[in-house]
Scaffold this active site. Structure first.
Site, PDB file in Angstrom:
ATOM      1  N   ASP A  78       0.840  -1.200   0.000  1.00 30.03           N
ATOM      2  CA  ASP A  78       0.000   0.000   0.000  1.00 30.03           C
ATOM      3  C   ASP A  78       0.879   1.255   0.000  1.00 30.03           C
ATOM      4  O   ASP A  78       0.371   2.373  -0.049  1.00 30.03           O
ATOM      5  CB  ASP A  78      -1.016  -0.007   1.139  1.00 30.03           C
ATOM      6  CG  ASP A  78      -0.377  -0.047   2.507  1.00 30.03           C
ATOM      7  OD1 ASP A  78       0.862  -0.073   2.596  1.00 30.03           O
ATOM      8  OD2 ASP A  78      -1.126  -0.055   3.511  1.00 30.03           O
ATOM      9  N   SER A  79       2.210   1.053  -0.019  1.00 29.80           N
ATOM     10  CA  SER A  79       3.122   2.173  -0.292  1.00 29.80           C
ATOM     11  C   SER A  79       2.829   2.739  -1.680  1.00 29.80           C
ATOM     12  O   SER A  79       3.309   3.818  -2.020  1.00 29.80           O
ATOM     13  CB  SER A  79       4.583   1.713  -0.196  1.00 29.80           C
ATOM     14  OG  SER A  79       4.786   0.539  -0.948  1.00 29.80           O
TER      15      SER A  79
ATOM     16  N   ASP B 159      -1.229  -6.302  -0.502  1.00 25.42           N
ATOM     17  CA  ASP B 159      -1.411  -5.687   0.820  1.00 25.42           C
ATOM     18  C   ASP B 159      -2.897  -5.414   1.067  1.00 25.42           C
ATOM     19  O   ASP B 159      -3.583  -4.928   0.157  1.00 25.42           O
ATOM     20  CB  ASP B 159      -0.674  -4.331   0.813  1.00 25.42           C
ATOM     21  CG  ASP B 159       0.190  -4.131   2.029  1.00 25.42           C
ATOM     22  OD1 ASP B 159       0.115  -4.942   2.970  1.00 25.42           O
ATOM     23  OD2 ASP B 159       0.967  -3.156   2.033  1.00 25.42           O
TER      24      ASP B 159
ATOM     25  N   LYS C 139      -0.843  -9.489   2.692  1.00 20.69           N
ATOM     26  CA  LYS C 139      -0.146  -8.967   3.873  1.00 20.69           C
ATOM     27  C   LYS C 139      -1.099  -8.063   4.626  1.00 20.69           C
ATOM     28  O   LYS C 139      -1.917  -7.374   4.016  1.00 20.69           O
ATOM     29  CB  LYS C 139       1.111  -8.183   3.469  1.00 20.69           C
ATOM     30  CG  LYS C 139       1.857  -7.594   4.676  1.00 20.69           C
ATOM     31  CD  LYS C 139       3.187  -6.997   4.295  1.00 20.69           C
ATOM     32  CE  LYS C 139       3.119  -5.579   3.799  1.00 20.69           C
ATOM     33  NZ  LYS C 139       2.496  -4.601   4.722  1.00 20.69           N
TER      34      LYS C 139
ATOM     35  N   GLU D  86      -1.259  -5.513   8.463  1.00 23.43           N
ATOM     36  CA  GLU D  86      -0.484  -4.931   9.561  1.00 23.43           C
ATOM     37  C   GLU D  86      -1.072  -5.322  10.911  1.00 23.43           C
ATOM     38  O   GLU D  86      -2.279  -5.509  11.044  1.00 23.43           O
ATOM     39  CB  GLU D  86      -0.469  -3.399   9.430  1.00 23.43           C
ATOM     40  CG  GLU D  86       0.261  -2.922   8.186  1.00 23.43           C
ATOM     41  CD  GLU D  86       0.394  -1.397   8.105  1.00 23.43           C
ATOM     42  OE1 GLU D  86      -0.025  -0.688   9.051  1.00 23.43           O
ATOM     43  OE2 GLU D  86       0.925  -0.928   7.079  1.00 23.43           O
TER      44      GLU D  86
ATOM     45  N   GLU E 225       9.368  -3.614  10.531  1.00 27.94           N
ATOM     46  CA  GLU E 225       9.700  -2.299   9.950  1.00 27.94           C
ATOM     47  C   GLU E 225      10.204  -1.350  11.033  1.00 27.94           C
ATOM     48  O   GLU E 225       9.558  -1.176  12.077  1.00 27.94           O
ATOM     49  CB  GLU E 225       8.458  -1.701   9.246  1.00 27.94           C
ATOM     50  CG  GLU E 225       8.758  -0.331   8.652  1.00 27.94           C
ATOM     51  CD  GLU E 225       7.773   0.137   7.587  1.00 27.94           C
ATOM     52  OE1 GLU E 225       6.872  -0.638   7.207  1.00 27.94           O
ATOM     53  OE2 GLU E 225       7.906   1.289   7.139  1.00 27.94           O
TER      54      GLU E 225
HETATM   55  O1  KIV Z   1       3.521  -1.105   1.622  1.00 25.84           O
HETATM   56  C1  KIV Z   1       4.706  -1.473   1.612  1.00 25.84           C
HETATM   57  O2  KIV Z   1       5.451  -1.230   0.666  1.00 25.84           O
HETATM   58  C2  KIV Z   1       5.190  -2.188   2.773  1.00 25.84           C
HETATM   59  C3  KIV Z   1       6.652  -2.522   2.817  1.00 25.84           C
HETATM   60  C4  KIV Z   1       7.426  -1.329   3.197  1.00 25.84           C
HETATM   61  C5  KIV Z   1       6.931  -3.670   3.712  1.00 25.84           C
HETATM   62  O3  KIV Z   1       4.457  -2.488   3.654  1.00 25.84           O
END
Ligand code: KIV
Length: 287
Positions: free
Chosen positions: A63-64, A102, A132, A134, A201
């Site tokens: 989600d970056s 994510d 993924k 959090e 992280e």
């Molecule tokens: O969203 C993302 O890119 C991340 C990574 C930094 C692990 O969660």
């Protein structure tokens, strides 16, 4: 037949010859062998195909994308529709890498059932091999239901960017005895819930090393020192595309190229050729 398959050696994650897609079983085997591996983020088919051909075994459609691809200030506004669309593109652009999607903010925290609905969209519509999310102890019930439902989960503890407003920025995590104990509890909780790997992280190198030693699932570090089983970087940071406020690259980022400069130079050269009439030349024209 099955017995012989299950005793076969899984290929090395990076540099292995296998052309089939990497699976979460390969990742578990790499931890048992003590093999380190790289992970990069990807948000589009073309960039993902470059990384796939470079042998990157695991890609995260993080989600970056909010900050690096969609122009938001944080990861918070990213929607599930955006995540599904870009994850599908990354899956289409790759043949070998395990693609992890994510779960965006607000698409899993409410309940395990909400997490399952969101993760199911990523698996069915985008074709990702894992998701993924959090959170440590607070997300254990969500992880358990996804794993029981057949969806592999990578967890993410330490600095969790979706909670940026609660953290008040991006402070290093796990400093002090109480914080360190909580992080250890979080890492164990996601392992016990069935996560196949966990991102650490912005965690001190000492604490990451301790977490890595005490888990049987791999740790994937970002700003978490050298002892993690794997390392992840956001691709635009890794390639020198990101423009950092005040020109200050964060300490944990290593830039392996200067793509922002290269791309800017290419755009300027194109513009100058158009203005001067040097492009298109005779060889670029049809008659
Ligand atoms: O969203 C993302 O890119 C991340 C990574 C930094 C692990 O969660």
């Amino acid at each position: 037949m099955n017995a012989s398959v299950s005793t076969q050696q899984t290929p090395a994650l990076y540099g292995g010859k296998s052309s089939r897609r990497v699976t979460v079983r390969d990742i578990s085997a790499a931890k048992r062998r003590g093999e380190k591996w790289p992970m990069l983020t990807a948000y589009d088919a073309m960039t993902a195909s470059v990384f796939d051909q470079a042998g990157i075994p695991v890609m995260l459609v993080g989600d970056s994308m909010g900050n690096c691809h969609l122009g938001y200030d944080t990861t918070v506004p990213v929607t599930l529709d955006e995540m599904v669309m870009l994850s599908a593109a990354v899956v289409r652009g790759t043949r070998r890498a395990l693609i992890i999607g994510d779960l965006p903010f607000g698409t899993y925290q409410e309940s395990p059932a909400q997490a399952l609905r969101s993760a199911t969209r990523l698996v069915k519509e985008a074709g990702v091999g894992a998701v993924k999310l959090e959170g440590g102890e607070r997300s254990a019930d969500q992880i358990r239901l996804l794993v029981e439902s057949g969806i592999p989960v990578m967890a993410h503890v330490g600095l969790t960017p979706q909670s940026v407003h609660a953290f008040g920025g991006h402070p290093v995590q796990g400093r002090g005895e109480e914080a360190a104990q909580q992080l250890l509890r979080d890492a164990k909780a996601v392992q016990n819930a069935g996560a196949f790997a966990v991102v650490l992280e912005l965690v001190t190198a000492e604490l990451s090393a301790e977490v890595t030693r005490s888990l049987h699932i791999p740790t994937v570090g970002i700003g978490a020192g050298a002892e993690c089983d794997a390392q992840v970087l956001v691709w635009t940071d890794m390639a020198g595309m990101t423009e950092w406020p005040g020109g200050r690259t964060p300490r944990f980022v290593k830039e392996y190229a200067r793509l922002r400069e290269t791309l800017g130079d290419a755009a300027r050269a194109f513009a100058e050729d158009v203005v001067s009439g040097a492009y298109p030349a005779e060889g670029h024209s049809f008659h």
